[in-house]
Design a protein around this motif. Structure first.
Motif, PDB file in Angstrom:
ATOM      1  N   ARG A  74      45.175  43.850  43.838  1.00 18.87           N
ATOM      2  CA  ARG A  74      45.590  45.239  43.393  1.00 18.87           C
ATOM      3  C   ARG A  74      45.993  44.983  42.261  1.00 18.87           C
ATOM      4  O   ARG A  74      45.669  45.822  41.131  1.00 18.87           O
ATOM      5  CB  ARG A  74      46.524  45.830  44.418  1.00 18.87           C
ATOM      6  CG  ARG A  74      46.318  46.866  45.717  1.00 18.87           C
ATOM      7  CD  ARG A  74      45.163  48.067  45.575  1.00 18.87           C
ATOM      8  NE  ARG A  74      44.891  48.008  46.632  1.00 18.87           N
ATOM      9  CZ  ARG A  74      43.898  49.077  46.155  1.00 18.87           C
ATOM     10  NH1 ARG A  74      43.680  49.516  45.704  1.00 18.87           N
ATOM     11  NH2 ARG A  74      43.877  49.482  48.488  1.00 18.87           N
ATOM     12  N   LEU A  75      47.200  44.198  41.640  1.00 20.60           N
ATOM     13  CA  LEU A  75      47.507  44.452  40.367  1.00 20.60           C
ATOM     14  C   LEU A  75      45.661  43.423  39.841  1.00 20.60           C
ATOM     15  O   LEU A  75      45.785  44.075  38.507  1.00 20.60           O
ATOM     16  CB  LEU A  75      48.231  42.602  39.925  1.00 20.60           C
ATOM     17  CG  LEU A  75      49.081  43.498  40.336  1.00 20.60           C
ATOM     18  CD1 LEU A  75      50.700  42.121  40.645  1.00 20.60           C
ATOM     19  CD2 LEU A  75      50.625  44.182  40.096  1.00 20.60           C
ATOM     20  N   VAL A  76      45.116  42.106  40.011  1.00 22.97           N
ATOM     21  CA  VAL A  76      43.457  42.306  39.592  1.00 22.97           C
ATOM     22  C   VAL A  76      43.139  43.322  39.395  1.00 22.97           C
ATOM     23  O   VAL A  76      42.602  43.500  38.622  1.00 22.97           O
ATOM     24  CB  VAL A  76      43.223  40.976  39.560  1.00 22.97           C
ATOM     25  CG1 VAL A  76      41.772  40.561  39.772  1.00 22.97           C
ATOM     26  CG2 VAL A  76      43.864  39.720  40.283  1.00 22.97           C
TER      27      VAL A  76
ATOM     28  N   VAL B 198      43.452  46.651  39.058  1.00 23.58           N
ATOM     29  CA  VAL B 198      43.951  48.369  38.542  1.00 23.58           C
ATOM     30  C   VAL B 198      43.357  47.223  36.656  1.00 23.58           C
ATOM     31  O   VAL B 198      42.796  48.245  36.372  1.00 23.58           O
ATOM     32  CB  VAL B 198      45.356  47.805  38.796  1.00 23.58           C
ATOM     33  CG1 VAL B 198      46.051  48.362  37.657  1.00 23.58           C
ATOM     34  CG2 VAL B 198      45.779  48.498  39.537  1.00 23.58           C
ATOM     35  N   GLU B 199      43.688  45.510  36.947  1.00 16.54           N
ATOM     36  CA  GLU B 199      43.291  45.480  35.153  1.00 16.54           C
ATOM     37  C   GLU B 199      42.094  44.925  34.749  1.00 16.54           C
ATOM     38  O   GLU B 199      41.852  45.357  34.185  1.00 16.54           O
ATOM     39  CB  GLU B 199      44.138  44.138  34.857  1.00 16.54           C
ATOM     40  CG  GLU B 199      44.143  43.531  33.526  1.00 16.54           C
ATOM     41  CD  GLU B 199      44.591  42.649  33.612  1.00 16.54           C
ATOM     42  OE1 GLU B 199      44.692  41.442  32.512  1.00 16.54           O
ATOM     43  OE2 GLU B 199      45.830  42.145  34.638  1.00 16.54           O
ATOM     44  N   LEU B 200      41.541  45.225  35.916  1.00 16.88           N
ATOM     45  CA  LEU B 200      40.262  44.993  35.749  1.00 16.88           C
ATOM     46  C   LEU B 200      38.830  46.284  35.716  1.00 16.88           C
ATOM     47  O   LEU B 200      37.766  46.700  35.102  1.00 16.88           O
ATOM     48  CB  LEU B 200      39.303  44.303  36.649  1.00 16.88           C
ATOM     49  CG  LEU B 200      38.936  42.844  36.689  1.00 16.88           C
ATOM     50  CD1 LEU B 200      38.356  41.765  38.634  1.00 16.88           C
ATOM     51  CD2 LEU B 200      38.205  41.937  36.120  1.00 16.88           C
TER      52      LEU B 200
ATOM     53  N   ALA C 260      40.683  48.828  34.446  1.00 17.88           N
ATOM     54  CA  ALA C 260      41.422  49.386  32.847  1.00 17.88           C
ATOM     55  C   ALA C 260      40.378  48.890  32.159  1.00 17.88           C
ATOM     56  O   ALA C 260      39.199  49.802  31.055  1.00 17.88           O
ATOM     57  CB  ALA C 260      42.485  49.056  32.999  1.00 17.88           C
ATOM     58  N   GLU C 261      39.538  47.740  31.856  1.00 19.60           N
ATOM     59  CA  GLU C 261      38.999  46.932  31.312  1.00 19.60           C
ATOM     60  C   GLU C 261      37.320  47.574  30.974  1.00 19.60           C
ATOM     61  O   GLU C 261      36.853  47.791  30.398  1.00 19.60           O
ATOM     62  CB  GLU C 261      38.689  45.646  31.355  1.00 19.60           C
ATOM     63  CG  GLU C 261      40.161  44.801  30.760  1.00 19.60           C
ATOM     64  CD  GLU C 261      39.640  42.818  31.518  1.00 19.60           C
ATOM     65  OE1 GLU C 261      38.405  42.688  31.618  1.00 19.60           O
ATOM     66  OE2 GLU C 261      40.747  42.806  30.972  1.00 19.60           O
TER      67      GLU C 261
ATOM     68  N   ARG D  71      40.972  32.828  35.558  1.00 17.34           N
ATOM     69  CA  ARG D  71      41.513  33.689  34.558  1.00 17.34           C
ATOM     70  C   ARG D  71      42.944  34.175  34.767  1.00 17.34           C
ATOM     71  O   ARG D  71      44.148  34.517  34.328  1.00 17.34           O
ATOM     72  CB  ARG D  71      40.370  35.391  34.750  1.00 17.34           C
ATOM     73  CG  ARG D  71      40.783  36.072  33.324  1.00 17.34           C
ATOM     74  CD  ARG D  71      40.314  36.630  32.989  1.00 17.34           C
ATOM     75  NE  ARG D  71      41.395  38.410  32.675  1.00 17.34           N
ATOM     76  CZ  ARG D  71      40.118  39.353  32.515  1.00 17.34           C
ATOM     77  NH1 ARG D  71      39.536  39.716  32.255  1.00 17.34           N
ATOM     78  NH2 ARG D  71      41.540  39.853  31.654  1.00 17.34           N
ATOM     79  N   PHE D  72      43.303  34.813  36.333  1.00 14.53           N
ATOM     80  CA  PHE D  72      44.080  35.668  36.694  1.00 14.53           C
ATOM     81  C   PHE D  72      44.758  34.675  37.344  1.00 14.53           C
ATOM     82  O   PHE D  72      46.067  34.998  37.930  1.00 14.53           O
ATOM     83  CB  PHE D  72      43.603  36.264  37.847  1.00 14.53           C
ATOM     84  CG  PHE D  72      42.757  37.835  36.586  1.00 14.53           C
ATOM     85  CD1 PHE D  72      43.478  38.489  36.236  1.00 14.53           C
ATOM     86  CD2 PHE D  72      41.441  37.990  37.058  1.00 14.53           C
ATOM     87  CE1 PHE D  72      43.381  40.177  35.726  1.00 14.53           C
ATOM     88  CE2 PHE D  72      41.235  38.993  36.216  1.00 14.53           C
ATOM     89  CZ  PHE D  72      42.512  40.424  35.349  1.00 14.53           C
TER      90      PHE D  72
ATOM     91  N   ALA E 203      39.753  42.109  45.012  1.00 15.03           N
ATOM     92  CA  ALA E 203      39.841  43.070  43.987  1.00 15.03           C
ATOM     93  C   ALA E 203      38.506  43.752  43.635  1.00 15.03           C
ATOM     94  O   ALA E 203      38.960  44.650  43.738  1.00 15.03           O
ATOM     95  CB  ALA E 203      40.205  42.503  42.430  1.00 15.03           C
TER      96      ALA E 203
END
Length: 100
Positions: free
Chosen positions: A15-17, A19-21, A23-24, A45-46, A56
């Motif tokens: 989920r963290l991955v 969310v970041e992707l 947003a990008e 990368r992560f 993700a």
């Protein structure tokens, strides 16, 4: 022993991955023809397992409708004008479903 309602809930790494992707993607990081990274590149990368990246990407594809994935071709960002309304995404034509 502490009550489970008192323990903070831990967010799964996938989920963290995601969310970041997401947003990008929403910020236009891949709108100019920049290719979407491969699973192996995202895993490095992560610093997560490949399965974490796959989960993700599943979120980005099936829940958010931000990417499409084709076997042998990888993932691509869905253009902003072709994205579904938030919360209404499902498998896109030509894509496999969840396989459950």
């Amino acid at each position: 022993m502490p009550d489970s309602a008192q323990r903070p809930k831990r967010v799964p790494p996938y989920r963290l991955v995601a969310v970041e992707l997401a947003a990008e993607i929403r910020a236009g990081g891949y709108d100019d023809g920049t290719p979407f990274p491969s699973e192996s590149a995202l895993s490095r990368r992560f610093d997560v397992a490949p399965m974490t990246v796959r989960r993700a990407l599943e979120v980005l594809r099936e829940e958010d409708g931000l990417i499409t994935t084709r076997w042998g071709k990888g993932s691509a960002v869905v253009p902003p004008d072709q994205r579904p309304a938030p919360g209404t995404a499902g498998p896109r034509p030509g894509e496999p479903g969840r396989g459950l």
